[in-house]
Structure formats: C-alpha cells, structure tokens
Write a protein that holds these residues in place. Structure first.
Motif, PDB file in Angstrom:
ATOM      1  N   MET A   1       0.853  -1.199   0.000  1.00 24.18           N
ATOM      2  CA  MET A   1       0.000   0.000   0.000  1.00 24.18           C
ATOM      3  C   MET A   1       0.886   1.246   0.000  1.00 24.18           C
ATOM      4  N   ASN A   2       0.531   2.241  -0.808  1.00 26.48           N
ATOM      5  CA  ASN A   2       1.283   3.483  -0.825  1.00 26.48           C
ATOM      6  C   ASN A   2       1.074   4.212   0.480  1.00 26.48           C
ATOM      7  N   ARG A   3       2.167   4.716   1.056  1.00 34.21           N
ATOM      8  CA  ARG A   3       2.092   5.366   2.349  1.00 34.21           C
ATOM      9  C   ARG A   3       1.243   6.622   2.329  1.00 34.21           C
ATOM     10  N   PHE A   4       1.230   7.338   1.221  1.00 34.69           N
ATOM     11  CA  PHE A   4       0.602   8.643   1.205  1.00 34.69           C
ATOM     12  C   PHE A   4      -0.576   8.720   0.242  1.00 34.69           C
ATOM     13  N   GLN A   5      -1.635   9.410   0.706  1.00 28.76           N
ATOM     14  CA  GLN A   5      -2.763   9.685  -0.158  1.00 28.76           C
ATOM     15  C   GLN A   5      -2.322  10.721  -1.177  1.00 28.76           C
ATOM     16  N   LYS A   6      -2.914  10.688  -2.369  1.00 27.75           N
ATOM     17  CA  LYS A   6      -2.540  11.663  -3.382  1.00 27.75           C
ATOM     18  C   LYS A   6      -3.293  12.965  -3.157  1.00 27.75           C
ATOM     19  N   LEU A   7      -2.553  14.061  -3.171  1.00 19.06           N
ATOM     20  CA  LEU A   7      -3.116  15.387  -3.018  1.00 19.06           C
ATOM     21  C   LEU A   7      -2.633  16.232  -4.179  1.00 19.06           C
ATOM     22  N   SER A   8      -3.552  16.886  -4.870  1.00 22.84           N
ATOM     23  CA  SER A   8      -3.206  17.683  -6.055  1.00 22.84           C
ATOM     24  C   SER A   8      -2.455  16.836  -7.062  1.00 22.84           C
ATOM     25  N   ALA A   9      -3.068  15.708  -7.423  1.00 24.79           N
ATOM     26  CA  ALA A   9      -2.411  14.770  -8.332  1.00 24.79           C
ATOM     27  C   ALA A   9      -2.092  15.408  -9.670  1.00 24.79           C
ATOM     28  N   ALA A  10      -2.939  16.297 -10.142  1.00 26.34           N
ATOM     29  CA  ALA A  10      -2.690  16.939 -11.434  1.00 26.34           C
ATOM     30  C   ALA A  10      -1.380  17.713 -11.411  1.00 26.34           C
ATOM     31  N   ALA A  11      -1.108  18.374 -10.272  1.00 25.89           N
ATOM     32  CA  ALA A  11       0.135  19.136 -10.166  1.00 25.89           C
ATOM     33  C   ALA A  11       1.333  18.209 -10.183  1.00 25.89           C
ATOM     34  N   LEU A  12       1.209  17.067  -9.517  1.00 28.53           N
ATOM     35  CA  LEU A  12       2.308  16.115  -9.486  1.00 28.53           C
ATOM     36  C   LEU A  12       2.588  15.556 -10.870  1.00 28.53           C
ATOM     37  N   VAL A  13       1.528  15.194 -11.574  1.00 30.88           N
ATOM     38  CA  VAL A  13       1.705  14.639 -12.909  1.00 30.88           C
ATOM     39  C   VAL A  13       2.302  15.687 -13.854  1.00 30.88           C
ATOM     40  N   ALA A  14       1.787  16.898 -13.767  1.00 35.39           N
ATOM     41  CA  ALA A  14       2.267  17.954 -14.660  1.00 35.39           C
ATOM     42  C   ALA A  14       3.748  18.205 -14.465  1.00 35.39           C
ATOM     43  N   ALA A  15       4.199  18.094 -13.205  1.00 34.79           N
ATOM     44  CA  ALA A  15       5.610  18.365 -12.924  1.00 34.79           C
ATOM     45  C   ALA A  15       6.520  17.300 -13.506  1.00 34.79           C
ATOM     46  N   CYS A  16       5.945  16.135 -13.814  1.00 34.67           N
ATOM     47  CA  CYS A  16       6.760  15.021 -14.310  1.00 34.67           C
ATOM     48  C   CYS A  16       6.638  14.808 -15.817  1.00 34.67           C
ATOM     49  N   LEU A  17       5.779  15.567 -16.488  1.00 38.74           N
ATOM     50  CA  LEU A  17       5.503  15.287 -17.885  1.00 38.74           C
ATOM     51  C   LEU A  17       6.618  15.716 -18.829  1.00 38.74           C
ATOM     52  N   ALA A  18       7.389  16.721 -18.419  1.00 44.51           N
ATOM     53  CA  ALA A  18       8.420  17.216 -19.339  1.00 44.51           C
ATOM     54  C   ALA A  18       9.436  16.135 -19.621  1.00 44.51           C
ATOM     55  N   PRO A  19       9.910  16.025 -20.868  1.00 46.62           N
ATOM     56  CA  PRO A  19      10.884  14.991 -21.201  1.00 46.62           C
ATOM     57  C   PRO A  19      12.207  15.242 -20.504  1.00 46.62           C
ATOM     58  N   ALA A  20      12.949  14.163 -20.227  1.00 50.97           N
ATOM     59  CA  ALA A  20      14.240  14.300 -19.573  1.00 50.97           C
ATOM     60  C   ALA A  20      15.200  15.055 -20.470  1.00 50.97           C
ATOM     61  N   ALA A  21      16.047  15.872 -19.848  1.00 49.76           N
ATOM     62  CA  ALA A  21      17.008  16.655 -20.612  1.00 49.76           C
ATOM     63  C   ALA A  21      18.358  16.583 -19.940  1.00 49.76           C
ATOM     64  N   HIS A  22      19.399  16.354 -20.735  1.00 48.04           N
ATOM     65  CA  HIS A  22      20.749  16.295 -20.203  1.00 48.04           C
ATOM     66  C   HIS A  22      20.866  15.290 -19.065  1.00 48.04           C
ATOM     67  N   ALA A  23      20.179  14.168 -19.172  1.00 50.86           N
ATOM     68  CA  ALA A  23      20.170  13.191 -18.090  1.00 50.86           C
ATOM     69  C   ALA A  23      21.554  12.609 -17.842  1.00 50.86           C
ATOM     70  N   LYS A 305       2.691  -1.158   9.878  1.00 49.50           N
ATOM     71  CA  LYS A 305       2.912  -2.374   9.113  1.00 49.50           C
ATOM     72  C   LYS A 305       3.373  -2.053   7.697  1.00 49.50           C
ATOM     73  N   ASP A 306       2.768  -1.026   7.106  1.00 48.62           N
ATOM     74  CA  ASP A 306       3.103  -0.663   5.733  1.00 48.62           C
ATOM     75  C   ASP A 306       4.406   0.111   5.632  1.00 48.62           C
ATOM     76  N   ASN A 307       4.797   0.738   6.742  1.00 46.65           N
ATOM     77  CA  ASN A 307       5.970   1.610   6.727  1.00 46.65           C
ATOM     78  C   ASN A 307       6.899   1.321   7.889  1.00 46.65           C
ATOM     79  N   PRO A 308       7.531   0.152   7.920  1.00 46.92           N
ATOM     80  CA  PRO A 308       8.441  -0.159   9.014  1.00 46.92           C
ATOM     81  C   PRO A 308       9.601   0.817   9.047  1.00 46.92           C
ATOM     82  N   GLN A 309       9.892   1.327  10.239  1.00 44.30           N
ATOM     83  CA  GLN A 309      10.959   2.332  10.364  1.00 44.30           C
ATOM     84  C   GLN A 309      11.960   1.895  11.441  1.00 44.30           C
TER      85      GLN A 309
END
Length: 309
Positions: A1-23, A305-309
């Motif tokens: 299970m993912n530890r965190f609920q998604k908040l402002s998912a559109a913003a997260l996706v938008a930030a990742c859409l740009a193609p990689a450059a000078h990787a 259980k999902d996030n042993p520390q």
C-alpha cells in the motif's frame, strides 16, 4: 500500500511530464539544509542526495542551523562554487532575496523544498498541508478549550501551519490560544519548557486542552512536559509522521501526526533539474503539492505495518 494519499495529483503529474534533458550530464548540485537536527528534513535531504548520486552527480550539503542569514550565506557560497543547481529546504523563499539574487547573477537555478515561491525560485514543493490536521483538532476539541501552538515562523511550512491555526482559532471565540516560538536547534527542549510554562499558566483553565505542533521533533518535547507534569488530558497534534511520533500515536500520548510525502517530493525536485537547465530562461516557475497521510489511532497499526521504520 502506498504510504501517502494523493493530493493535487494533477500538479504532481504535470511536474513530471516534461521529457528528460541532459540526463547524462555530470552535474553538481548544492543543498542548503534547514538544520541537521531536523529528522524529517534530513530524510528529504538523504533522498535528494541519493537520487542525485544515482545519476552520477556530485552533491554538496551546507547546514544553515535554522538561521535564514546562514541560508543566504550558504546560497552565495554555492553560487561562488558555480554548482549547476541549488535546493533550499524549509526556509521562507521570500526572506532569501540576497542569496537568490546571487544565484540568479550566476545563472544558477534555485529550487525550494517547503519554502514557497519567490522571485528566483524555479520549482517549489509545498509541504505545509495544515487543513486536515486543523480539522481533526477542531473536531476533537469543539468550540471551547485551551490551546497551545508551538511554532517556528522562519520556516514556511511552520508559518503556513501557524496561519491556519490562527485563522481557525479566530473563527471560534470560545477557544483560548497561546502561541510560542520554539528554538532551532533545540526544538524539543524549548518545546518542553514552553509546554511546562503553559500548563502552569493555565492551571485553573477550562478544557479541553490541546497542543498544536509545527513538527514532530518539538512535539516530542511537549509530550515530555506533559508526562513530567502528570497530564494525560491534553491532546497533541503534529506533522511529519516520524517513527517516534507514530509510536507516540500508538502509545496514546499523541493524538495525530500528519506525514507529507517528502521522499517523493525530494526525488521530483532532483529529477526536474535537467529540464530546468535545458529550458534556461524559458522555464516557467511552478510549485506542486506532495501527498500526505494523517496517522491516528484508527490507522496507526496499518501505517506501521506498511511503513516499518
């Protein structure tokens, strides 16, 4: 299970859409950390460092010890060293103008992990996330009660949380609130002392009682004071979902802690650096909001259980 609920998912996706450059570029990045005594910030810095090193980049980290003037000095030092990009954690970006100008003069982009947008910030991860915890506190306390806010205004996430707290209290005249600025370094110690003083000053006050903390490190100091004073009737709310805080929720000494997904936020900041460099003057500054999880007695066992520390 993912530890965190998604908040402002559109913003997260938008930030990742740009193609990689000078990787494949062997970059050097500088990280100005808020304070090495801040467990949660350290976690984010570790994530950013590992992500950068996995790309073959070099990382230089400078500790500002919770002092904005030291943060400005650190940015200037990194600009002089001509690093490719700088990431600053927590400090309010609007208070770093001199450092940001030095970086701009050197044509070095600056990214912020929790400090908000300002002139000279290319990308910012917003980590305040106060509303869910405020709403829970008000639900638990009701319209009357005695509250303590342990905050730290030089840190923008803490300021965002304090502003939300102040607005909530203002809307409910029956709530009596006291605010206290903690010290960093020394968050736990200053919080413990402030809590003991607050308890003494409100010895005859009417409950319910609650303490709203800027983050888990200082919350542990508040809990220590409650134990020292034999008080089990005070609800404690905090941020970051660190291991000690989660255990405190399980033990019943903390009511709730809200964890922002700083790991994914840190990774995203680092991953965007090549695109920011490639775009140059054409880059459009932006911010994004990571996901979060509110840890309470109802989900603490599953969270552990999902996030042993």
């Amino acid at each position: 299970m993912n530890r965190f609920q998604k908040l402002s998912a559109a913003a997260l996706v938008a930030a990742c859409l740009a193609p990689a450059a000078h990787a494949d570029d062997k970059l050097t990045i500088g990280i100005v950390t808020f304070s090495t005594s801040d467990v949660d910030t350290n976690q984010m810095v570790d994530t950013m460092t590992k992500e950068a090193q996995s790309k073959g980049w070099t990382v230089e980290t400078l500790n500002a010890n919770g002092d904005p003037s030291q943060a400005i000095t650190s940015i200037k030092q990194l600009a002089t060293k001509k690093v490719n990009a700088i990431i600053v954690t927590v400090f309010d970006s609007t208070g770093l103008a001199a450092g940001l100008q030095a970086a701009a003069d050197a044509k070095i982009p600056v990214l912020s992990a929790g400090g908000g947008m300002a002139d000279g910030i290319a990308l910012s991860a917003s980590t305040g996330a106060a509303p869910p915890l405020i709403e829970l506190m008000l639900k638990d306390v009701g319209d009357t009660g005695t509250l303590l806010d342990l905050t730290y205004h030089p840190g923008i996430p803490c300021r965002e949380r304090a502003d939300a707290f102040d607005a909530a209290v203002k809307a409910k005249p029956g709530l009596k609130a006291t605010s206290h600025e903690i010290s960093i370094p020394g968050a736990a110690e200053s919080s413990q002392a402030a809590t003991s003083a607050w308890l003494a000053a409100n010895a005859n006050a009417k409950g319910p009682f609650a303490i709203f903390n800027c983050y888990d490190d200082n919350a542990m100091g508040a809990i220590a004071a409650l134990k020292q004073n034999g008080r089990s009737d005070v609800k404690v709310y905090s941020f970051n979902a660190t291991a000690p805080a989660v255990q405190a929720v399980k033990d019943g000494t903390m009511t709730a802690t809200l964890g922002v997904d700083l790991t994914s936020a840190g990774k995203m900041l680092v991953d965007q650096i090549p695109d920011i460099l490639a775009a140059g003057d054409k880059w459009q500054p932006k911010s994004f909001v990571p996901g979060y999880t509110l840890v309470t007695k109802d989900n603490v066992d599953q969270f552990m259980k999902d996030n042993p520390q």
